[in-house]
Design a protein around this motif. Structure first.
Motif, PDB file in Angstrom:
ATOM      1  N   GLU A   1      -5.474  70.331  67.262  1.00  0.00           N
ATOM      2  CA  GLU A   1      -5.704  69.213  68.178  1.00  0.00           C
ATOM      3  C   GLU A   1      -6.369  69.708  69.461  1.00  0.00           C
ATOM      4  OE1 GLU A   1      -3.003  66.308  71.059  1.00  0.00           O
ATOM      5  OE2 GLU A   1      -2.091  67.207  69.281  1.00  0.00           O
ATOM      6  N   LEU A   2      -5.853  70.815  70.003  1.00  0.00           N
ATOM      7  CA  LEU A   2      -6.418  71.385  71.223  1.00  0.00           C
ATOM      8  C   LEU A   2      -7.838  71.893  70.999  1.00  0.00           C
ATOM      9  CD1 LEU A   2      -3.315  73.344  72.543  1.00  0.00           C
ATOM     10  CD2 LEU A   2      -4.476  71.468  73.746  1.00  0.00           C
ATOM     11  N   LEU A   3      -8.103  72.433  69.814  1.00  0.00           N
ATOM     12  CA  LEU A   3      -9.429  72.964  69.523  1.00  0.00           C
ATOM     13  C   LEU A   3     -10.494  71.881  69.669  1.00  0.00           C
ATOM     14  CD1 LEU A   3     -11.136  75.351  68.498  1.00  0.00           C
ATOM     15  CD2 LEU A   3     -10.620  74.618  66.170  1.00  0.00           C
ATOM     16  N   VAL A   4     -10.221  70.719  69.138  1.00  0.00           N
ATOM     17  CA  VAL A   4     -11.168  69.607  69.224  1.00  0.00           C
ATOM     18  C   VAL A   4     -11.269  69.086  70.653  1.00  0.00           C
ATOM     19  CG1 VAL A   4     -11.657  67.261  68.443  1.00  0.00           C
ATOM     20  CG2 VAL A   4     -10.791  68.962  66.820  1.00  0.00           C
ATOM     21  N   SER A   5     -10.119  68.965  71.320  1.00  0.00           N
ATOM     22  CA  SER A   5     -10.109  68.424  72.685  1.00  0.00           C
ATOM     23  C   SER A   5     -10.809  69.357  73.666  1.00  0.00           C
ATOM     24  CB  SER A   5      -8.669  68.180  73.143  1.00  0.00           C
ATOM     25  OG  SER A   5      -8.015  67.259  72.308  1.00  0.00           O
ATOM     26  N   ALA A   6     -10.542  70.644  73.573  1.00  0.00           N
ATOM     27  CA  ALA A   6     -11.123  71.608  74.508  1.00  0.00           C
ATOM     28  C   ALA A   6     -12.629  71.695  74.354  1.00  0.00           C
ATOM     29  CB  ALA A   6     -10.491  72.987  74.298  1.00  0.00           C
ATOM     30  N   ARG A   7     -13.105  71.561  73.141  1.00  0.00           N
ATOM     31  CA  ARG A   7     -14.542  71.650  72.873  1.00  0.00           C
ATOM     32  C   ARG A   7     -15.309  70.563  73.618  1.00  0.00           C
ATOM     33  NH1 ARG A   7     -14.812  71.081  67.045  1.00  0.00           N
ATOM     34  NH2 ARG A   7     -14.165  73.276  67.015  1.00  0.00           N
ATOM     35  N   ALA A   8     -14.714  69.383  73.724  1.00  0.00           N
ATOM     36  CA  ALA A   8     -15.405  68.265  74.352  1.00  0.00           C
ATOM     37  C   ALA A   8     -15.075  68.113  75.832  1.00  0.00           C
ATOM     38  CB  ALA A   8     -15.038  66.972  73.624  1.00  0.00           C
ATOM     39  N   GLU A   9     -14.120  68.880  76.335  1.00  0.00           N
ATOM     40  CA  GLU A   9     -13.688  68.747  77.725  1.00  0.00           C
ATOM     41  C   GLU A   9     -14.690  69.432  78.667  1.00  0.00           C
ATOM     42  OE1 GLU A   9     -12.443  67.585  80.806  1.00  0.00           O
ATOM     43  OE2 GLU A   9     -10.921  67.090  79.281  1.00  0.00           O
ATOM     44  N   LEU A  10     -15.228  68.660  79.606  1.00  0.00           N
ATOM     45  CA  LEU A  10     -16.215  69.210  80.537  1.00  0.00           C
ATOM     46  C   LEU A  10     -15.582  69.673  81.842  1.00  0.00           C
ATOM     47  CD1 LEU A  10     -19.161  66.692  79.986  1.00  0.00           C
ATOM     48  CD2 LEU A  10     -18.685  68.844  78.821  1.00  0.00           C
ATOM     49  N   ASP A  11     -14.322  69.285  82.099  1.00  0.00           N
ATOM     50  CA  ASP A  11     -13.611  69.764  83.285  1.00  0.00           C
ATOM     51  C   ASP A  11     -13.155  71.203  83.017  1.00  0.00           C
ATOM     52  OD1 ASP A  11     -11.079  70.375  84.862  1.00  0.00           O
ATOM     53  OD2 ASP A  11     -11.643  68.466  85.779  1.00  0.00           O
TER      54      ASP A  11
END
Length: 527
Positions: free
Chosen positions: A456-466
């Motif tokens: 879940e974190l892998l997908v979220s972190a990839r798209a997180e620009l902050d």
């Protein structure tokens, strides 16, 4: 004789540095200025010459199919004969290679790559968008087993806009997307009727393949008129697979080859004393792993995995196997040189009592496991396995070391046996490293690990620009990997190679992988 003549003589080995300094000062240069001229001469590439390389890795199962590339022998050939859309620079950035430029929408979800218009394949045909799309489709197809396939799964659509523009639509934003195209699998191949011939040697790189004997030998020759200015200097490069460390060292000392990778660190002092031989070290993302299949007993129990992690003496391995050329690892693959490294994660150390505690939690008083190993996995892998076996005894763990043949290790043992030895050159970003080797379903997930929170974190972190939020996510992922993952990562190593002093290299090299990230054939030269 002019200063230019002096510099040329120094580069060609006709005079030594002492003679150069004397000649330069005779021409009126100060000592400091003469030193500067000497340094400039040493960094000025010269065309011509031959280079013979002795590599530890190489297998009779090797193929020119880029989807199958899995060792340094093929990586070096791939980067010399083919080009990717991007390449990693010495400062760790993704620069355009076949791509003249690239840009993304503000959400990093749509990327537009504009190709160079002056690139031709070795058969004279021009590079087009169709070649890029056909190459990627080869790795993305349903039947593909390519190691890069998991990283390309994020592409939901790609289309050509004319002959020199390709647009990629991603399932979600990815600020690191350009780094993907530096991967050694993704050298662009020529398309014919929408498909590539994966075994074809035709590429856009600076070299052509004159001979290829899998796991034995490759002969490369420099192309005339290579589109990259200031690259591809050496006329002819021969790569030999010499798996035996002693034979590899001897081949360098006798002049049979000019460069070897992965010298036996226990005998490297012999090379240091040898006139005309230089030792080259690089920091980077290199790490050594002992992957356990987390879907196979007894490794499917996290307490068993933790017991094994506490029963290995990391300091001893760095001292005795790496001879100090490295640092202890912490069972997660992100090195301190990579962005978002979690420096707050507590370092795991050898602790037989904690190992016994976790065995008890698993309902065990002792443990018997078999570790499959070979020096083909990494130099010193057998010694490391034996040291692990000894240190584990204090925890009531019997690690039986099974030595496998070097030839075929990567096809017959790695990913096949439930407990083995392995290594990773690492990746330039956490996303690329985690996606390649730790994401659920990744073909190269060597531990078969599936952790819902991690994925879940892998997908979220990839798209997180902050950037702050990204750092928190990658920090948590490193913690989860260390405490719950299936890989024992006892040490990070420096890349070490040895070479004749005729081999020259630029002052700054890319330190992600060995030998200028395996781009030495294109970037280095010989005197």
């Amino acid at each position: 004789m002019s200063m230019k003549d002096l510099q040329s003589a120094l580069v060609k080995g006709m005079i030594g540095r002492r003679e150069f300094m004397a000649g330069a000062m005779a021409l009126g240069a100060t000592a400091s200025t003469a030193s500067l001229f000497a340094a400039q001469a040493a960094e000025t590439p010269q065309k011509g010459g031959q280079l013979k390389v002795g590599f530890q890795q190489g297998s009779t199962t090797d193929s020119l199919d880029p989807a199958t590339f899995n060792n340094d022998f093929m990586f070096a050939i791939g980067y010399a004969v083919f080009n990717g859309l991007t390449e990693i620079t010495p400062d760790g950035k993704a620069a355009g290679e076949l791509a003249e430029s690239y840009e993304a929408t503000p959400d990093a979800k749509v990327w537009t790559f504009r190709l160079r218009s002056d690139v031709v394949f070795s058969d004279g045909s021009k590079l087009t968008s169709a070649d890029v799309i056909a190459t990627l489709n080869h790795h993305m197809s349903e039947q593909s087993k390519s190691g890069i396939k998991p990283l390309l799964a994020q592409i939901s659509a790609m289309k050509a806009q004319g002959d020199h523009t390709v647009v990629f639509e991603l399932e979600s934003g990815n600020a690191d997307f350009p780094f993907v195209f530096n991967d050694y699998h993704l050298g662009i191949r020529k398309a014919v009727d929408g498909k590539i011939d994966p075994l074809s040697p035709i590429g856009t790189g600076g070299y052509t393949i004159e001979a290829f004997e899998p796991g034995v030998r490759a002969l490369l020759k420099r192309r005339d008129g290579y589109w990259k200015e200031g690259r591809a200097h050496i006329d002819e490069v021969e790569i030999l697979a010499i798996a035996d460390a002693a034979a590899r060292l001897n081949s360098l000392m006798t002049g049979e080859v000019d460069l070897i990778d992965r010298p036996d660190l226990k005998t490297i002092h012999l090379l240091k004393r040898r006139p005309g031989i230089n030792i080259h070290t690089q920091n980077g993302t290199l790490h050594y792993t002992l992957p356990m299949h987390t879907d196979t007993a007894p490794f499917d129990d996290v307490n068993v995995r933790m017991a094994l992690k506490y029963s290995i003496d990391r300091e001893e391995l760095v001292e005795k196997v790496l001879q100090g050329y490295g640092a202890v690892g912490n069972d997660q693959p992100i090195s301190s040189s990579v962005p978002y490294f979690n420096a707050e994660l507590e370092q795991r150390s050898y602790d037989p009592d904690k190992a016994k505690f976790h065995l008890k939690q698993a309902g065990l008083s002792s443990l018997d496991v078999t570790l499959h190993t070979a020096d083909a996995a990494f130099g010193g892998a057998v010694d490391a396995s034996l040291l692990f076996s000894e240190s584990a005894k204090a925890a009531g763990i019997n690690v039986k070391v099974h030595r496998e043949p070097n030839d075929g290790y990567w096809s017959n043992v790695w990913l096949q046996k439930s407990f083995s030895a392995s290594y990773w050159g690492g990746r330039p970003t956490p996303d690329l490293m985690f996606s390649a080797a730790y994401a659920a379903g990744a073909d190269w997930n060597e531990t078969r690990w599936k952790n819902p929170r991690f994925n879940e974190l892998l997908v979220s972190a990839r798209a997180e620009l902050d950037q702050g939020k990204r750092a928190e996510m990658y920090g948590e992922m490193q913690s989860i990997c260390s405490n719950e993952g299936g890989a024992i990562i006892p040490m990070f190593g420096q890349y070490v190679s040895a070479m004749s002093d005729k081999v020259k290299k630029p002052a700054a090299v890319t330190e992600m992988w060995d030998l200028d990230s395996q781009r030495f054939i294109e970037r280095w030269w010989v005197a």
